[in-house]
Write a protein that holds these residues in place. Structure first.
Motif, short mmCIF file in Angstrom:
data_model
loop_
_atom_site.label_atom_id
_atom_site.label_comp_id
_atom_site.label_asym_id
_atom_site.label_seq_id
_atom_site.Cartn_x
_atom_site.Cartn_y
_atom_site.Cartn_z
N ARG A 1 0.86 -1.24 0.12
CA ARG A 1 0.12 0.09 0.06
C ARG A 1 0.95 1.28 0.05
NH1 ARG A 1 -1.80 -4.21 1.93
NH2 ARG A 1 -4.07 -4.57 2.11
N ILE A 2 0.72 1.97 -1.10
CA ILE A 2 1.47 3.27 -1.24
C ILE A 2 0.69 4.29 -1.02
CG2 ILE A 2 3.15 4.55 -2.48
CD1 ILE A 2 4.17 1.91 -3.72
N LEU A 3 0.56 5.04 0.01
CA LEU A 3 -0.21 6.20 0.30
C LEU A 3 0.43 7.73 0.53
CD1 LEU A 3 -2.06 4.03 3.32
CD2 LEU A 3 -2.43 3.92 0.93
N GLY A 4 -0.24 8.68 -0.04
CA GLY A 4 0.24 9.79 -0.40
C GLY A 4 -0.51 10.73 1.26
N GLU A 5 0.39 11.38 1.91
CA GLU A 5 -0.03 12.22 3.01
C GLU A 5 -1.31 13.00 2.71
OE1 GLU A 5 2.23 14.96 6.08
OE2 GLU A 5 2.50 15.41 3.88
N LEU A 6 -2.19 13.04 3.58
CA LEU A 6 -3.45 13.89 3.22
C LEU A 6 -3.22 15.17 3.35
CD1 LEU A 6 -6.03 11.81 5.32
CD2 LEU A 6 -5.51 11.65 2.99
N GLY A 7 -3.75 16.04 2.44
CA GLY A 7 -3.76 17.51 2.50
C GLY A 7 -3.85 17.89 0.92
N THR A 8 -3.68 19.27 0.94
CA THR A 8 -3.82 20.12 -0.31
C THR A 8 -2.56 20.89 -0.49
OG1 THR A 8 -6.14 20.03 -0.28
CG2 THR A 8 -5.21 21.42 -1.88
N PRO A 9 -1.95 20.83 -1.46
CA PRO A 9 -2.02 20.12 -2.68
C PRO A 9 -1.57 18.64 -2.37
CG PRO A 9 -0.07 21.26 -3.01
CD PRO A 9 -0.69 21.79 -1.98
N LYS A 10 -1.95 17.65 -3.27
CA LYS A 10 -1.64 16.12 -2.83
C LYS A 10 -0.09 16.17 -3.34
CE LYS A 10 -6.25 14.18 -4.23
NZ LYS A 10 -6.61 13.23 -4.98
N VAL A 11 0.38 15.11 -2.78
CA VAL A 11 1.93 14.66 -2.84
C VAL A 11 1.85 14.54 -4.20
CG1 VAL A 11 4.03 13.03 -2.26
CG2 VAL A 11 2.18 13.97 -0.66
N VAL A 12 3.12 14.83 -4.92
CA VAL A 12 3.46 14.38 -6.55
C VAL A 12 3.94 12.96 -6.69
CG1 VAL A 12 4.69 15.13 -8.55
CG2 VAL A 12 3.45 16.60 -7.10
N LEU A 13 3.48 12.33 -7.60
CA LEU A 13 3.98 11.05 -7.64
C LEU A 13 4.48 10.97 -9.16
CD1 LEU A 13 4.54 8.19 -6.38
CD2 LEU A 13 2.31 7.26 -7.34
N LEU A 14 5.98 10.59 -9.00
CA LEU A 14 6.46 10.37 -10.62
C LEU A 14 6.61 9.19 -11.09
CD1 LEU A 14 9.17 13.08 -9.85
CD2 LEU A 14 7.21 13.52 -10.97
N TYR A 15 5.87 9.01 -12.32
CA TYR A 15 5.70 7.58 -12.86
C TYR A 15 6.56 7.28 -14.01
CZ TYR A 15 3.03 3.20 -13.08
OH TYR A 15 2.55 1.88 -13.09
N PRO A 16 7.60 6.26 -13.90
CA PRO A 16 8.47 6.03 -14.78
C PRO A 16 7.61 5.02 -16.20
CG PRO A 16 9.01 4.87 -13.12
CD PRO A 16 8.01 5.87 -12.54
#
Length: 280
Positions: A80-95
């Motif tokens: 489970r890979i979960l971004g921290e709650l809040g605004t703006p969302k955490v950016v996930l870079l997808y290769p």
């Protein structure tokens, strides 16, 4: 947990039952990723945390510097890979890589803004016999095909927003659930048939959400006639729509107005049907 919309009970009972079969009893540990390495952080990057984590662990990704975090090259373990709650969302870079989940296992990615790293096709769930859950993900950068399930047994997208120049979601030989999602194709390019395309014996189950096909503008490099408006869903396999989903086809165009000519107020149908024999 994932913010499911209110829908008839039998549908969600079946969905929860199918997900429960794939979920382990409990996660073993939560790892914290923070590129500032502030108090409580375990690693500054996702690949290191993924390598250290055991199957079925959680990885919590903090916002940190805001520069974003790149996924490891290939997700093949239950996690489970979960971004921290809040605004703006955490950016996930997808290769340029794929997700593949083993049978009776689950991979969850939740609460990120997803951006591609090179190429135009990303979030490819390929040859995956397990369950992949994409929850509260925003694909807002204009790309060709943000989400591409290929031979994926179960892909569930919940409360996701997907915007693309061409096709938002294109699935091949896959079972896909779109639950309260927003998808939109922008330009309806010549190679696309809808914002969501259900191809090659795929099966789509949709509950709620808003889905809009591209406005047949085509690309204008060089100047050329644009494609016609595209539907919200191109159906070449079974589709079940439950709940109040909004489907709207794109506007028809002859030439791209941004290239100097063309305009039309006609709108494509919400669903374009091209089913194989024996499908509904």
């Amino acid at each position: 947990m994932f913010g499911f919309p209110s829908t008839p009970a039998p549908i969600w009972l079946l969905l929860f039952a199918s997900m429960a079969l794939a979920l382990p009893l409990s996660a073993q540990r939560t790892w914290v990723v923070d590129d500032t390495m502030s108090a409580g952080a375990d690693y500054p990057d996702l690949p290191s945390a993924y390598a250290a984590a055991a199957d079925n662990d959680r990885i919590l990704v903090r916002r940190g510097t805001g520069q974003g975090y790149q996924l490891p090259n290939g997700l093949t373990r239950p996690m489970r890979i979960l971004g921290e709650l809040g605004t703006p969302k955490v950016v996930l870079l997808y290769p340029q890589m794929g997700i593949s989940c083993a049978a009776n296992e689950v991979i969850v990615i939740s609460n990120f803004e997803v951006r591609a790293v090179g190429g135009d096709i990303f979030t490819s769930i390929a040859n995956s016999p397990g369950l992949v859950v994409l929850s509260q993900l925003d694909y807002l950068t204009v790309r060709q095909i943000p989400v591409t399930p290929y031979r994926a047994h179960r892909v569930v997208m919940v409360d996701c927003r997907v915007t693309a120049w061409d096709v938002a979601v294109r699935c091949f030989e896959s079972n896909l659930w779109l639950l309260n999602c927003q998808t939109r194709g922008l330009a309806g390019g010549r190679d696309s048939a809808g914002a969501v395309e259900v191809k090659d014996r795929s099966f789509l189950r949709m509950v709620g959400g808003t889905h809009v096909g591209g406005d047949g503008l085509g690309q204008c490099l060089p100047l050329q006639p644009g494609a016609f408006g595209r539907s919200a869903i191109y159906q070449a396999g079974p589709v079940v729509i439950a709940g109040r989903a909004q489907l709207r086809g794109g506007l028809w165009q002859r030439y791209n107005p941004s290239c100097g000519s063309g305009s039309n107020t006609l709108r494509q149908d919400g669903i374009e049907v091209d089913c194989f024999s024996g499908t509904v």
